[in-house]
Design a protein around this motif. Structure first.
Motif, mmCIF file in Angstrom:
data_model
loop_
_atom_site.group_PDB
_atom_site.id
_atom_site.type_symbol
_atom_site.label_atom_id
_atom_site.label_comp_id
_atom_site.label_asym_id
_atom_site.label_seq_id
_atom_site.Cartn_x
_atom_site.Cartn_y
_atom_site.Cartn_z
ATOM 1 N N GLY A 10 22.924 -62.002 84.585
ATOM 2 C CA GLY A 10 23.240 -60.587 84.512
ATOM 3 C C GLY A 10 21.999 -59.717 84.617
ATOM 4 O O GLY A 10 20.884 -60.193 84.891
ATOM 5 N N TRP A 11 22.165 -58.422 84.344
ATOM 6 C CA TRP A 11 21.072 -57.463 84.503
ATOM 7 C C TRP A 11 19.935 -57.723 83.522
ATOM 8 O O TRP A 11 18.785 -57.398 83.800
ATOM 9 C CB TRP A 11 21.599 -56.042 84.367
ATOM 10 N N LYS A 12 20.230 -58.330 82.379
ATOM 11 C CA LYS A 12 19.169 -58.582 81.400
ATOM 12 C C LYS A 12 18.140 -59.587 81.926
ATOM 13 O O LYS A 12 16.935 -59.431 81.680
ATOM 14 C CB LYS A 12 19.773 -59.103 80.085
ATOM 15 N N LEU A 13 18.595 -60.596 82.660
ATOM 16 C CA LEU A 13 17.673 -61.589 83.202
ATOM 17 C C LEU A 13 16.726 -60.957 84.221
ATOM 18 O O LEU A 13 15.551 -61.356 84.310
ATOM 19 C CB LEU A 13 18.452 -62.736 83.850
ATOM 20 N N VAL A 14 17.195 -59.965 84.957
ATOM 21 C CA VAL A 14 16.330 -59.295 85.941
ATOM 22 C C VAL A 14 15.181 -58.586 85.230
ATOM 23 O O VAL A 14 14.029 -58.647 85.675
ATOM 24 C CB VAL A 14 17.149 -58.295 86.786
ATOM 25 N N TRP A 15 15.470 -57.944 84.104
ATOM 26 C CA TRP A 15 14.412 -57.279 83.336
ATOM 27 C C TRP A 15 13.418 -58.300 82.771
ATOM 28 O O TRP A 15 12.201 -58.059 82.772
ATOM 29 C CB TRP A 15 15.015 -56.463 82.201
ATOM 30 N N VAL A 16 13.920 -59.437 82.295
ATOM 31 C CA VAL A 16 13.031 -60.474 81.745
ATOM 32 C C VAL A 16 12.089 -60.995 82.828
ATOM 33 O O VAL A 16 10.878 -61.154 82.601
ATOM 34 C CB VAL A 16 13.864 -61.630 81.140
ATOM 35 N N PHE A 17 12.631 -61.268 84.007
ATOM 36 C CA PHE A 17 11.813 -61.742 85.124
ATOM 37 C C PHE A 17 10.733 -60.723 85.485
ATOM 38 O O PHE A 17 9.559 -61.080 85.698
ATOM 39 C CB PHE A 17 12.716 -62.010 86.336
ATOM 40 N N SER A 18 11.093 -59.451 85.533
ATOM 41 C CA SER A 18 10.139 -58.396 85.899
ATOM 42 C C SER A 18 9.031 -58.269 84.863
ATOM 43 O O SER A 18 7.859 -58.077 85.204
ATOM 44 C CB SER A 18 10.862 -57.056 86.057
ATOM 45 N N SER A 19 9.384 -58.405 83.589
ATOM 46 C CA SER A 19 8.380 -58.337 82.536
ATOM 47 C C SER A 19 7.404 -59.505 82.639
ATOM 48 O O SER A 19 6.181 -59.322 82.517
ATOM 49 C CB SER A 19 9.060 -58.343 81.169
ATOM 50 N N ALA A 20 7.922 -60.702 82.872
ATOM 51 C CA ALA A 20 7.055 -61.879 82.983
ATOM 52 C C ALA A 20 6.087 -61.730 84.164
ATOM 53 O O ALA A 20 4.899 -62.069 84.057
ATOM 54 C CB ALA A 20 7.908 -63.133 83.149
ATOM 55 N N LEU A 21 6.583 -61.215 85.282
ATOM 56 C CA LEU A 21 5.729 -60.997 86.450
ATOM 57 C C LEU A 21 4.631 -59.985 86.138
ATOM 58 O O LEU A 21 3.457 -60.170 86.520
ATOM 59 C CB LEU A 21 6.579 -60.522 87.624
ATOM 60 N N THR A 22 4.985 -58.928 85.437
ATOM 61 C CA THR A 22 4.013 -57.881 85.094
ATOM 62 C C THR A 22 2.897 -58.441 84.219
ATOM 63 O O THR A 22 1.705 -58.177 84.455
ATOM 64 C CB THR A 22 4.723 -56.714 84.377
ATOM 65 N N PHE A 23 3.254 -59.229 83.215
ATOM 66 C CA PHE A 23 2.224 -59.785 82.331
ATOM 67 C C PHE A 23 1.361 -60.823 83.061
ATOM 68 O O PHE A 23 0.173 -60.961 82.755
ATOM 69 C CB PHE A 23 2.869 -60.391 81.086
ATOM 70 N N ALA A 24 1.931 -61.545 84.020
ATOM 71 C CA ALA A 24 1.138 -62.491 84.803
ATOM 72 C C ALA A 24 0.081 -61.759 85.628
ATOM 73 O O ALA A 24 -1.089 -62.174 85.697
ATOM 74 C CB ALA A 24 2.052 -63.314 85.710
ATOM 75 N N LEU A 25 0.464 -60.649 86.242
ATOM 76 C CA LEU A 25 -0.489 -59.861 87.021
ATOM 77 C C LEU A 25 -1.534 -59.208 86.122
ATOM 78 O O LEU A 25 -2.703 -59.087 86.494
ATOM 79 C CB LEU A 25 0.258 -58.806 87.835
ATOM 80 N N LEU A 26 -1.108 -58.803 84.923
ATOM 81 C CA LEU A 26 -2.052 -58.229 83.968
ATOM 82 C C LEU A 26 -3.118 -59.255 83.597
ATOM 83 O O LEU A 26 -4.314 -58.918 83.495
ATOM 84 C CB LEU A 26 -1.308 -57.761 82.726
ATOM 85 N N ALA A 27 -2.716 -60.497 83.403
ATOM 86 C CA ALA A 27 -3.687 -61.548 83.067
ATOM 87 C C ALA A 27 -4.694 -61.724 84.194
ATOM 88 O O ALA A 27 -5.898 -61.892 83.941
ATOM 89 C CB ALA A 27 -2.952 -62.858 82.796
ATOM 90 N N TRP A 28 -4.227 -61.708 85.430
ATOM 91 C CA TRP A 28 -5.128 -61.792 86.579
ATOM 92 C C TRP A 28 -6.135 -60.644 86.562
ATOM 93 O O TRP A 28 -7.346 -60.842 86.690
ATOM 94 C CB TRP A 28 -4.300 -61.785 87.865
#
Length: 412
Positions: free
Chosen positions: A168-186
């Motif tokens: 559902g829509w909640k999983l899309v938000w979780v995926f986007s958050s994980a991607l954002t934090f991965a780029l932040l680490a870079w």
């Protein structure tokens, strides 16, 4: 005060460009526009009406407005890189909390945070590009940075239809958050703040920083037109973007997959559109490239209104992807080429405040108009009228820019 800048020994221009582009991708495509992609699903799950949705998207632009207003001061206190990294963190945190929302107030609060983060990640980038990228490449790089939104939108268009059936829509938000934090680490590993040094350091200002502010800006014709352009960009572009998926799925009857195709088309074309129009601007002038972009924006809005078939909507989406990302790269290119580092920060900060005001007004009026008229057609008709106005303003910008160059030549 000495300028904060990237240390070239750690981050080369190509990696710098890739990092900044990725930050734009997540903070804008996920932080600002993902709500629009998931709007039909969240509206059904949380029983939202379009008046509430108008307020949510409008308040998101309040966050953008506040972020743009305070950003110039934050950069002076903390340095551009620290502000950018903190903004990416704030965006990732807000995305992580979005699956927990249960009402419009909570959504609006998080959208204020993501809107503010979008402004404070983008405004410092003009100064960073001036410091870290050679002048002959700045138009291309800023065009590419503005296409960062398109890369994120393309990812949204692919990932959302795939993730919705799984969680559902909640999983899309979780995926986007994980991607954002991965780029932040870079970014946290590869960027650092150092003292400006070397041949790429900004030239000394011609006047003390405190003597050039809002009043001086109001007397500069180029600055005035830039601010006006950004205000009407918000009114014209943001409702067109924010209500497009709902227009397609709820009013025109297209499936989530077809809406995903449209979203991915905007992103796919936008990936190259910002860079291409930036390169064209280097040849024909930025002002002329802006006029062309606004003409194409008028055409794509007309295609959305006509919507005779899906192919017509897809052509409109392709044109929108081309010009949307171009416009938001060409305007900072005007600022970068017209003003020194301090003035550029002031002008770009105020122009983003104007963008926030225009976006807030456009989104609020768009939601109210849809609720009253029970159709998105009046919303897109109003956007088309503003598109035509922007063509005229871009012609004024060309005149003001030409007069400024003539005065500079005569003074020399």
């Amino acid at each position: 005060m000495q300028a904060h800048r990237l240390t070239p020994a750690r981050t080369q221009p190509l990696e710098l460009t890739l990092l900044l582009t990725s930050f734009i991708a997540v903070t804008y495509a996920c932080g600002v526009y993902l709500f629009s992609t998931l709007l039909p699903d969240m509206r059904a799950a949380l029983a939202l009406n379009y008046t509430e949705i108008g307020w949510i998207t409008g308040l998101g632009q309040v966050g953008f407005l506040v972020g743009a207003w305070v950003c110039a001061r934050l950069v002076r206190w903390l340095g551009a890189v620290r502000v950018i990294l903190a903004s990416v963190f704030a965006c990732g945190a807000a995305l992580a909390l979005m699956p927990l929302v249960v009402n419009a107030t909570q959504i609006a609060t998080l959208m204020v945070i993501t809107g503010g983060a979008a402004a404070t990640v983008w405004v410092p980038m003009v100064a960073v590009v001036q410091s870290g990228i050679a002048a002959r490449h700045q138009g291309k790089v800023l065009g590419l940075l503005s296409s960062g939104t398109a890369y994120g939108l393309f990812l949204n268009g692919i990932s959302t239809p795939a993730l919705l059936p799984l969680g559902g829509w909640k999983l899309v938000w979780v995926f986007s958050s994980a991607l954002t934090f991965a780029l932040l680490a870079w970014g946290a590993l590869r960027l650092r703040v150092g003292q400006a040094a070397g041949s790429q350091a900004p030239a000394p200002l011609s006047e003390p920083a405190g003597q050039w502010g809002w009043r001086s800006l109001a007397r500069d014709p180029v600055a005035v037109v830039v601010v006006a352009l950004m205000f009407f960009n918000g009114i014209a572009c943001m409702p067109t973007m924010n209500y497009l998926v709902s227009f397609l799925r709820e009013e025109l009857g297209y499936s989530a997959q077809a809406a995903g195709w449209v979203w991915s088309t905007i992103g796919l074309v936008g990936m190259f559109g910002g860079f291409a129009m930036g390169a064209l601007a280097d040849k024909i002038t930025v002002a002329r490239a802006l006029t062309l972009s606004y003409g194409l924006l008028s055409l794509c809005t007309a295609l959305f209104l006509h919507h005779a078939a899906l192919w017509e909507v897809l052509v409109g989406a392709a044109l929108f992807g081309l010009v949307f990302n171009s416009i938001f790269g060409l305007v900072p290119a005007v600022v970068s080429l017209s003003f020194d580092a301090h003035k550029a920060t002031v002008v770009f900060a105020l122009s983003n405040v104007a963008l926030g005001l225009g976006s807030m007004l456009g989104n609020l009026l768009g939601g109210l108009l849809r609720e009253q008229q029970q159709s998105f057609v009046p919303v897109y008709l109003a956007s088309l009228a503003v598109d035509v106005l922007l063509v005229g303003l871009s012609l004024r910008l060309h005149g003001a820019h030409t007069r400024r160059k003539a005065l500079a030549r005569s003074a020399a």
